[in-house]
Design an enzyme around this catalytic site. Structure first.
Site, PDB file in Angstrom:
ATOM      1  CB  CYS A  65      -0.950  -0.039   1.186  1.00  0.00           C
ATOM      2  SG  CYS A  65      -0.111   0.020   2.795  1.00  0.00           S
TER       3      CYS A  65
HETATM    4  O1  LIG Z   1       0.043   2.439   4.952  1.00  0.00           O
HETATM    5  S1  LIG Z   1      -1.123   3.275   4.767  1.00  0.00           S
HETATM    6  O2  LIG Z   1      -2.100   3.016   5.857  1.00  0.00           O
HETATM    7  O3  LIG Z   1      -0.733   4.715   4.762  1.00  0.00           O
HETATM    8  S2  LIG Z   1      -1.962   2.894   3.131  1.00  0.00           S
END
Ligand SMILES: O=S(=O)([O-])[S-]
Length: 103
Positions: A65
């Protein structure tokens, strides 16, 4: 039921090169379009069905992510769906970009 594991970026890259595995990028479509690691699958509500059709439960799945936080939830979600070998990539794409600048 299996739970996700944490994995470092260097090992992720190495395993992606050597194994039949998939990198799942959970960032928004715009961020993904701007840059992503080679072969990454942009997973979101629209592509989830395609993912389940394409990727078998025994395929190792590496979830990345932005910073390595929300990927944990997605990795666990995929484990709950039946994927046996799921990982959350530590540091996310922010760190990935620092270690391996994208052109
Ligand atoms: O790692 S995150 O929660 O910023 S997507």
């Amino acid at each position: 039921m299996s739970t996700y594991k944490l994995i470092e970026i260097a090992e992720t890259k190495q395993r992606l090169e050597n194994e039949q595995a998939i990198l799942v990028d959970t960032r928004d479509a715009q961020s993904y379009a701007a840059d992503h690691a080679e072969g990454a699958f942009n997973l979101n509500n629209e592509t989830l069905k395609e993912f389940f059709e394409k990727v078998q439960f025994n395929t190792p799945v590496f979830v990345v992510c932005y910073h390595g936080n929300s990927s944990k939830g997605v990795a666990q979600y995929l484990a709950d769906q039946g994927y046996k070998d799921t990982y959350s990539v530590e540091g996310g794409m922010a760190m990935w970009r620092e270690l391996y600048p994208m052109t």
